[in-house]
Design an enzyme around this catalytic site. Structure first.
Site, PDB file in Angstrom:
ATOM      1  N   HIS A  82       0.852  -1.185   0.000  1.00 47.56           N
ATOM      2  CA  HIS A  82       0.000   0.000   0.000  1.00 47.56           C
ATOM      3  C   HIS A  82       0.890   1.239   0.000  1.00 47.56           C
ATOM      4  O   HIS A  82       1.941   1.248   0.618  1.00 47.56           O
ATOM      5  CB  HIS A  82      -0.893   0.008   1.240  1.00 47.56           C
ATOM      6  CG  HIS A  82      -2.040   0.969   1.138  1.00 47.56           C
ATOM      7  ND1 HIS A  82      -3.217   0.662   0.484  1.00 47.56           N
ATOM      8  CD2 HIS A  82      -2.189   2.238   1.584  1.00 47.56           C
ATOM      9  CE1 HIS A  82      -4.041   1.700   0.547  1.00 47.56           C
ATOM     10  NE2 HIS A  82      -3.438   2.669   1.205  1.00 47.56           N
ATOM     11  N   ASP A 161     -13.517   3.333   7.596  1.00 55.34           N
ATOM     12  CA  ASP A 161     -12.518   4.026   6.769  1.00 55.34           C
ATOM     13  C   ASP A 161     -13.141   4.511   5.477  1.00 55.34           C
ATOM     14  O   ASP A 161     -12.851   5.625   5.010  1.00 55.34           O
ATOM     15  CB  ASP A 161     -11.326   3.116   6.463  1.00 55.34           C
ATOM     16  CG  ASP A 161     -10.387   3.799   5.481  1.00 55.34           C
ATOM     17  OD1 ASP A 161      -9.930   4.907   5.804  1.00 55.34           O
ATOM     18  OD2 ASP A 161     -10.139   3.269   4.387  1.00 55.34           O
ATOM     19  N   ARG A 168     -12.559  12.982   4.600  1.00 53.34           N
ATOM     20  CA  ARG A 168     -11.240  13.628   4.659  1.00 53.34           C
ATOM     21  C   ARG A 168     -10.879  14.258   3.324  1.00 53.34           C
ATOM     22  O   ARG A 168     -10.279  15.336   3.271  1.00 53.34           O
ATOM     23  CB  ARG A 168     -10.170  12.594   5.044  1.00 53.34           C
ATOM     24  CG  ARG A 168     -10.202  12.235   6.517  1.00 53.34           C
ATOM     25  CD  ARG A 168      -9.339  11.028   6.804  1.00 53.34           C
ATOM     26  NE  ARG A 168      -7.948  11.246   6.526  1.00 53.34           N
ATOM     27  CZ  ARG A 168      -7.113  10.315   6.034  1.00 53.34           C
ATOM     28  NH1 ARG A 168      -7.545   9.096   5.773  1.00 53.34           N
ATOM     29  NH2 ARG A 168      -5.850  10.587   5.818  1.00 53.34           N
ATOM     30  N   SER A 183      -6.485   4.817   8.565  1.00 51.40           N
ATOM     31  CA  SER A 183      -7.049   4.516   7.257  1.00 51.40           C
ATOM     32  C   SER A 183      -6.336   3.330   6.596  1.00 51.40           C
ATOM     33  O   SER A 183      -6.956   2.366   6.163  1.00 51.40           O
ATOM     34  CB  SER A 183      -6.926   5.774   6.383  1.00 51.40           C
ATOM     35  OG  SER A 183      -7.223   5.491   5.059  1.00 51.40           O
ATOM     36  N   LYS A 187      -7.867  -1.056   6.793  1.00 56.91           N
ATOM     37  CA  LYS A 187      -8.298  -1.889   5.660  1.00 56.91           C
ATOM     38  C   LYS A 187      -7.295  -2.990   5.368  1.00 56.91           C
ATOM     39  O   LYS A 187      -7.672  -4.094   4.971  1.00 56.91           O
ATOM     40  CB  LYS A 187      -8.664  -1.073   4.427  1.00 56.91           C
ATOM     41  CG  LYS A 187      -7.659  -0.111   3.914  1.00 56.91           C
ATOM     42  CD  LYS A 187      -8.241   0.671   2.717  1.00 56.91           C
ATOM     43  CE  LYS A 187      -7.359   1.821   2.313  1.00 56.91           C
ATOM     44  NZ  LYS A 187      -7.666   3.055   3.023  1.00 56.91           N
TER      45      LYS A 187
HETATM   46  N1  URA Z   1      -3.984   5.907   1.599  1.00 55.62           N
HETATM   47  C1  URA Z   1      -5.001   5.520   2.407  1.00 55.62           C
HETATM   48  O1  URA Z   1      -5.572   4.444   2.232  1.00 55.62           O
HETATM   49  N2  URA Z   1      -5.362   6.342   3.386  1.00 55.62           N
HETATM   50  C2  URA Z   1      -4.761   7.516   3.620  1.00 55.62           C
HETATM   51  O2  URA Z   1      -5.129   8.179   4.539  1.00 55.62           O
HETATM   52  C3  URA Z   1      -3.700   7.924   2.783  1.00 55.62           C
HETATM   53  C4  URA Z   1      -3.328   7.082   1.769  1.00 55.62           C
END
Ligand code: URA
Length: 446
Positions: A82, A161, A168, A183, A187
């Site tokens: 990620h 989230d 956000r 966040s 996930k």
């Molecule tokens: N990627 C995400 O999933 N969440 C964030 O807050 C920033 C980048």
């Protein structure tokens, strides 16, 4: 739970207890806390911050707002990657099939564009027919059949989230260390992973602009994820210019296809190999850095990673003829060039402005309800450190009929800074953070 009291507590700079945080997130998920109250609380967090313990509670509460997937029925190691978000940041689309082609299972749950940054789901949906909304059963079936599947958060995966992310995006509360941790980790930890690789972007196109803030975010993410049972490694990588040349959804998919076929821009390949080698090592402990990198580069060069990509596209109802022949994709309505005003060297690129030009072009959103145009974006011809002559094109813009050409042109012209002296491009790979701490030397350089 009185949401107003909870907000005032954080606004006053005080810490919440674990129970209070869990109750607030539970009430929000149940619809008992309004979006505007969540927005106010997140703005308070933005200014007041959260302690490590509070952030841990937030991650757990957000993870447990939905289902935690059980992928224990899959034999191979399950490793995901990620990114904290950037411009032209497209490596997920390369890594998922690449690692699956090496028998590492990649159950990837991705997000949409956030602020000026692009989102993997929006890019995947540029492929006609590609379905990012698989049911948990289909997800599992595809993981078994292909070794990877790339989906969005289902209603059941970290739903807190999903809603907080959308709020956000439009309330100026993205660049907050605890909110980013909540966040990303909620996930990722809900996906039943064995291990995780993170790409922490740093620079003028990242949410964390300085190396210090980015490494701090990396340490928090690695420590929290490890503490919650998922071994995690983070790279800190440069985002002072877009990654690769393409910015915009289909343009980026097309660039990924080039990399998956063994060509494409050197920086996209280099970063994909660094992240891919890290995923491979987590799945195969004891493998050396060079050995892991060579295993990945061979799969790009021998076509196996691209074949796996086509297999994934096919299993998610995407149009495989178009990914096999990217030139057949519909063109944007118009295109034009942004030219250099003087001769010199590209010494700086305002990456945030390039991302915002992407939003102006409808490659990203200003409101959650905005529709993306997958054909639009820009292709850079010059990156930092390259010479340029007056009148030469620094980038080509791809736009819809209705695009505001003069505003977009002005924004992009200002994004390229041209100076009289040669400069050296910033290094792409800046540091690695794992459970043993931070290493600022590149493990691929002997
Ligand atoms: N990627 C995400 O999933 N969440 C964030 O807050 C920033 C980048």
């Amino acid at each position: 739970m009185n949401p107003a009291e909870f907000i005032i507590h954080k606004r006053s700079g005080l810490a919440h207890s674990d129970i209070e945080i869990r109750e607030f997130i539970r009430a929000f998920t149940a619809g008992d806390v309004a979006d505007y109250q969540m927005a106010a609380w997140m703005m308070s967090v933005f200014f007041s911050g959260m302690t490590r313990d509070e952030t841990r509670s937030l991650v757990i509460a957000m993870r447990d707002s939905g289902q935690v997937m059980d992928l224990s029925g899959l034999d191979s190691m399950k490793v995901d990657k990620h990114s904290t978000g950037g411009v032209g940041d497209k490596t997920s689309i390369i890594l998922a099939p690449l690692l699956a082609s090496l028998d590492v299972c990649v159950p990837m749950i991705s997000g949409r564009g956030l602020g000026h940054t692009g989102g993997t789901l929006d890019k995947l949906e540029a492929i006609p027919g590609f379905d990012v909304n698989l049911t948990p059963d289909q997800f599992l079936k595809n993981l078994k059949a292909v070794g990877t599947a790339m989906i969005g958060q289902t209603k059941n995966i970290a739903p807190a989230d999903r809603s907080m992310y959308a709020i956000r995006d439009v309330t100026g509360t993205v660049e907050s260390l605890p909110l980013i941790c909540g966040s990303i980790l909620s996930k990722k930890l809900a996906a039943g992973l064995d291990a995780l690789v993170l790409d922490i972007k740093t620079g003028n196109g990242a949410f964390m602009k300085t190396y210090e803030d980015s490494t701090e975010l990396g340490r928090w993410l690695v420590d929290l994820a490890d503490d919650l049972g998922t071994e995690t490694l983070a790279w800190v990588t440069d985002m002072n210019q877009p990654l690769g040349n393409a910015v915009g959804n289909w343009l980026e998919v097309s660039e990924c296809i080039d990399v998956l076929k063994g060509s494409g821009p050197a920086d996209v390949r280099e970063l994909s190999l660094a992240l891919g080698a890290s995923m491979f090592r987590l799945a195969n402990p004891g493998t050396g850095w060079q050995e892991a990198r060579s295993a990945c580069s061979a799969q790009l060069d021998n076509g196996h990673a691209f074949d796996k990509f086509c297999d994934m596209v096919d299993h998610q109802s995407g149009d495989t003829p178009v990914v096999r022949d990217p030139e057949s994709y519909p063109r944007a309505d118009q295109q034009w060039e942004i030219v250099a005003p003087s001769t010199g060297w590209v010494c700086e690129i305002d990456t945030f402005s390039i991302g915002m030009a992407g939003v102006d072009l409808k490659a990203g959103r200003t409101k959650t309800t905005d529709t993306i145009d997958p054909r639009t974006g820009c292709r850079l011809h010059k990156k930092i450190g390259q010479p340029v002559a007056a009148g030469e094109s620094v980038c080509t813009v791809f736009a819809a009929k209705t695009a505001d050409k003069s505003t977009i042109t002005r924004r992009l012209e200002k994004a390229f800074h041209i100076g009289p002296d040669a400069v050296v491009a910033p290094p792409l790979l800046k540091a690695v953070i794992d459970r043993d701490g931070l290493t600022a030397t590149n493990p691929f350089v002997a």
